[in-house]
Design a protein around this motif. Structure first.
Motif, mmCIF file in Angstrom:
data_model
loop_
_atom_site.group_PDB
_atom_site.id
_atom_site.type_symbol
_atom_site.label_atom_id
_atom_site.label_comp_id
_atom_site.label_asym_id
_atom_site.label_seq_id
_atom_site.Cartn_x
_atom_site.Cartn_y
_atom_site.Cartn_z
ATOM 1 N N THR A 1 0.823 -1.212 0.000
ATOM 2 C CA THR A 1 0.000 0.000 0.000
ATOM 3 C C THR A 1 0.854 1.257 0.000
ATOM 4 O O THR A 1 2.053 1.231 0.291
ATOM 5 N N ASN A 2 0.216 2.369 -0.308
ATOM 6 C CA ASN A 2 0.850 3.682 -0.280
ATOM 7 C C ASN A 2 0.586 4.344 1.070
ATOM 8 O O ASN A 2 -0.363 3.996 1.772
ATOM 9 N N GLY A 3 1.414 5.326 1.414
ATOM 10 C CA GLY A 3 1.219 6.046 2.661
ATOM 11 C C GLY A 3 2.189 7.194 2.787
ATOM 12 O O GLY A 3 2.870 7.558 1.830
ATOM 13 N N THR A 4 2.242 7.759 3.964
ATOM 14 C CA THR A 4 3.137 8.878 4.235
ATOM 15 C C THR A 4 4.307 8.391 5.084
ATOM 16 O O THR A 4 4.173 7.480 5.906
ATOM 17 N N GLU A 5 5.450 9.002 4.875
ATOM 18 C CA GLU A 5 6.664 8.616 5.580
ATOM 19 C C GLU A 5 6.460 8.696 7.089
ATOM 20 O O GLU A 5 5.896 9.641 7.608
ATOM 21 N N GLY A 6 6.915 7.675 7.785
ATOM 22 C CA GLY A 6 6.789 7.650 9.236
ATOM 23 C C GLY A 6 5.571 6.902 9.734
ATOM 24 O O GLY A 6 5.481 6.567 10.920
ATOM 25 N N THR A 7 4.609 6.652 8.852
ATOM 26 C CA THR A 7 3.385 5.947 9.271
ATOM 27 C C THR A 7 3.147 4.683 8.435
ATOM 28 O O THR A 7 2.092 4.070 8.542
ATOM 29 N N ILE B 1 0.599 -18.780 14.866
ATOM 30 C CA ILE B 1 0.138 -19.267 13.556
ATOM 31 C C ILE B 1 0.684 -18.408 12.425
ATOM 32 O O ILE B 1 0.510 -18.743 11.254
ATOM 33 N N SER B 2 1.354 -17.297 12.769
ATOM 34 C CA SER B 2 1.803 -16.382 11.722
ATOM 35 C C SER B 2 2.979 -15.550 12.193
ATOM 36 O O SER B 2 2.999 -15.047 13.319
ATOM 37 N N GLY B 3 3.964 -15.413 11.302
ATOM 38 C CA GLY B 3 5.023 -14.438 11.491
ATOM 39 C C GLY B 3 4.863 -13.358 10.441
ATOM 40 O O GLY B 3 4.449 -13.646 9.311
ATOM 41 N N THR B 4 5.137 -12.110 10.796
ATOM 42 C CA THR B 4 4.938 -11.001 9.867
ATOM 43 C C THR B 4 6.185 -10.128 9.787
ATOM 44 O O THR B 4 7.020 -10.129 10.697
ATOM 45 N N ALA B 5 6.312 -9.397 8.690
ATOM 46 C CA ALA B 5 7.447 -8.496 8.488
ATOM 47 C C ALA B 5 7.038 -7.404 7.508
ATOM 48 O O ALA B 5 6.049 -7.548 6.774
ATOM 49 N N SER B 6 7.807 -6.302 7.494
ATOM 50 C CA SER B 6 7.508 -5.180 6.603
ATOM 51 C C SER B 6 8.770 -4.710 5.897
ATOM 52 O O SER B 6 9.887 -4.904 6.382
ATOM 53 N N HIS B 7 8.566 -4.102 4.747
ATOM 54 C CA HIS B 7 9.666 -3.493 3.995
ATOM 55 C C HIS B 7 9.152 -2.228 3.318
ATOM 56 O O HIS B 7 8.145 -2.264 2.604
ATOM 57 N N VAL B 8 9.828 -1.119 3.551
ATOM 58 C CA VAL B 8 9.408 0.167 2.998
ATOM 59 C C VAL B 8 10.227 0.488 1.755
ATOM 60 O O VAL B 8 11.458 0.334 1.738
ATOM 61 N N TYR B 9 9.548 0.931 0.712
ATOM 62 C CA TYR B 9 10.189 1.388 -0.517
ATOM 63 C C TYR B 9 9.574 2.721 -0.889
ATOM 64 O O TYR B 9 8.400 2.797 -1.249
ATOM 65 N N LYS B 10 10.378 3.787 -0.740
ATOM 66 C CA LYS B 10 9.892 5.143 -0.981
ATOM 67 C C LYS B 10 8.635 5.383 -0.154
ATOM 68 O O LYS B 10 8.678 5.277 1.071
ATOM 69 N N LYS B 11 7.498 5.659 -0.768
ATOM 70 C CA LYS B 11 6.275 5.905 0.000
ATOM 71 C C LYS B 11 5.288 4.748 -0.112
ATOM 72 O O LYS B 11 4.077 4.913 -0.009
ATOM 73 N N ARG B 12 5.844 3.552 -0.313
ATOM 74 C CA ARG B 12 5.027 2.340 -0.342
ATOM 75 C C ARG B 12 5.586 1.335 0.667
ATOM 76 O O ARG B 12 6.777 1.368 0.993
ATOM 77 N N VAL B 13 4.718 0.477 1.164
ATOM 78 C CA VAL B 13 5.150 -0.506 2.141
ATOM 79 C C VAL B 13 4.632 -1.888 1.739
ATOM 80 O O VAL B 13 3.505 -2.037 1.260
ATOM 81 N N LEU B 14 5.492 -2.866 1.917
ATOM 82 C CA LEU B 14 5.116 -4.272 1.788
ATOM 83 C C LEU B 14 4.985 -4.826 3.196
ATOM 84 O O LEU B 14 5.938 -4.790 3.985
ATOM 85 N N HIS B 15 3.788 -5.284 3.533
ATOM 86 C CA HIS B 15 3.600 -5.972 4.804
ATOM 87 C C HIS B 15 3.142 -7.391 4.476
ATOM 88 O O HIS B 15 2.096 -7.580 3.854
ATOM 89 N N HIS B 16 3.941 -8.365 4.868
ATOM 90 C CA HIS B 16 3.599 -9.742 4.501
ATOM 91 C C HIS B 16 3.804 -10.688 5.669
ATOM 92 O O HIS B 16 4.456 -10.354 6.663
ATOM 93 N N GLY B 17 3.233 -11.886 5.519
ATOM 94 C CA GLY B 17 3.357 -12.853 6.583
ATOM 95 C C GLY B 17 2.872 -14.224 6.164
ATOM 96 O O GLY B 17 2.459 -14.444 5.018
ATOM 97 N N THR B 18 2.937 -15.145 7.106
ATOM 98 C CA THR B 18 2.526 -16.520 6.882
ATOM 99 C C THR B 18 1.272 -16.824 7.695
ATOM 100 O O THR B 18 1.004 -16.182 8.701
ATOM 101 N N LEU B 19 0.530 -17.825 7.257
ATOM 102 C CA LEU B 19 -0.594 -18.358 8.024
ATOM 103 C C LEU B 19 -0.479 -19.881 7.988
ATOM 104 O O LEU B 19 -0.736 -20.504 6.951
ATOM 105 N N LEU B 20 -0.039 -20.466 9.092
ATOM 106 C CA LEU B 20 0.102 -21.915 9.169
ATOM 107 C C LEU B 20 -1.290 -22.542 9.209
ATOM 108 O O LEU B 20 -2.017 -22.403 10.194
ATOM 109 N N PHE B 21 -1.653 -23.224 8.148
ATOM 110 C CA PHE B 21 -2.972 -23.847 8.102
ATOM 111 C C PHE B 21 -2.877 -25.358 8.338
ATOM 112 O O PHE B 21 -3.499 -25.896 9.243
ATOM 113 N N SER B 22 -2.100 -26.038 7.532
ATOM 114 C CA SER B 22 -1.939 -27.491 7.705
ATOM 115 C C SER B 22 -0.518 -27.894 7.326
ATOM 116 O O SER B 22 -0.303 -28.884 6.632
#
Length: 326
Positions: free
Chosen positions: A86-92, A129-150
């Motif tokens: 998603t897009n956003g403002t720096e710092g948030t 059930i889930s680990g999460t992490a983020s990575h910021v690129y300019k004014k966009r952020v990648l927030h991703h993670g896992t969901l252990l189902f089976s």
């Protein structure tokens, strides 16, 4: 928000798709994918210090690195990966509660009480059930993670069980937690594909403007190219690891060998073999042979193909030395 279900089970392709969508699009994105058995390490981790290399190789488990930080995770077809871009403002931009709440809400409709933990993990009945992490690129952020189902708990526990005390480095270490599969807590049973479809439908129905999107031919070509030149390479998955020292004591017929190595960018820069062992050739020559090559079992094995290690260290054969270097 454009919502994508990847049809690929290739971890290199799917990790490349996250970077591609982050850097090449301006729209908000939501991505779901599952990977064939694989281990995904964080950007700043020492790969070899995080995995049980012999188990991983014996079971054909792929090793990959992502662009975000955090700890190592195990993937298989029983694990669902999600990504909000998603897009956003720096710092948030980095907001774990914001990006995990839709998933918490989606699972609540399935009768599951999930909460966000202190390390930004998702917990079900106090189990991870889930680990999460983020990575910021300019004014966009990648927030991703896992969901252990089976997921296979046997593969997960063995593949991530790295031998302790061999590596000295400043890399980020994974924090291991008690985990559980979501499927084991469901009242109404379903399979991983049903779970994936449920999560997607919830996002489509709850997020304003959300719609399905399929990769174009240009998308697939670009992602495939990024996967090939970066994500599928030894240089990224192993060589990108921070500088480290490796120490291990090896037994031999006449005593023990203390093996010490300094490794930088995946290349063995210095080797020391010392101890109370017999030899018919100068061990320093063997140290020189092992210096300047990448810290990889097959590469070392090939380098020693025409060398008899027992001439340098009595009672230690080639394969024992190779395995002892990991």
């Amino acid at each position: 928000m454009l919502c994508i279900q990847s049809s690929s089970y290739d971890p290199f392709f799917n990790l490349a798709s996250e970077e591609y969508l982050l850097k090449s699009y301006r729209e908000d994105m939501f991505l779901l994918y599952r990977n064939a058995p694989s281990i995904v390490v964080g950007k700043h981790q020492n790969t070899l210090a995080e995995i049980n290399l012999s188990y991983v190789m014996d079971h054909g488990i792929t090793v990959a690195r992502r662009i975000s930080g955090g700890g190592t995770v195990f993937n298989d077809l029983g694990n669902l990966n999600f990504a909000f871009i998603t897009n956003g403002t720096e710092g948030t931009l980095v907001d774990y509660k914001k990006y995990t709440q839709p998933l918490i809400d989606a699972m609540e409709t399935m009768g599951l009480r999930v909460r966000l933990g202190s390390r930004n993990e998702l917990l079900l009945n106090k189990l991870k059930i889930s680990g999460t992490a983020s990575h910021v690129y300019k004014k966009r952020v990648l927030h991703h993670g896992t969901l252990l189902f089976s997921s296979s708990m046997e593969h997960l526990s063995h593949a991530l069980k790295a031998p302790p005390g061999r590596f000295l480095d400043r890399a980020v270490r994974s924090i291991h937690s008690a985990v559980t599969n979501i499927k084991d807590h469901l009242v109404h049973k379903m399979e991983a594909t049903d779970f994936q479809n449920h999560i997607l439908e919830y996002i489509l129905n709850s997020v304003s403007g959300a719609s399905n999107y399929q990769y174009s031919r240009e998308d697939l070509t670009s992602i495939g190219s990024l996967s090939h030149r970066k994500y599928a390479t030894w240089e990224w998955n192993f060589g990108y690891s921070p500088r480290y020292e490796f120490r291990k004591t090896l037994p031999c017929n006449d005593g023990t060998v203390l093996l010490q190595m300094q490794v930088e960018k995946g290349v063995i820069r210095a080797v020391s073999l010392s101890g109370d062992f017999m030899s018919t050739r100068q061990v320093h020559a063997l140290e020189e042979i092992l210096t300047g090559i990448i810290h990889d079992p097959e590469t070392i094995r090939l380098k020693l193909a025409n060398i008899n290690v027992e001439e340098y260290i009595s009672g230690l054969d080639n394969e024992e030395l190779v395995s002892g270097m990991f």
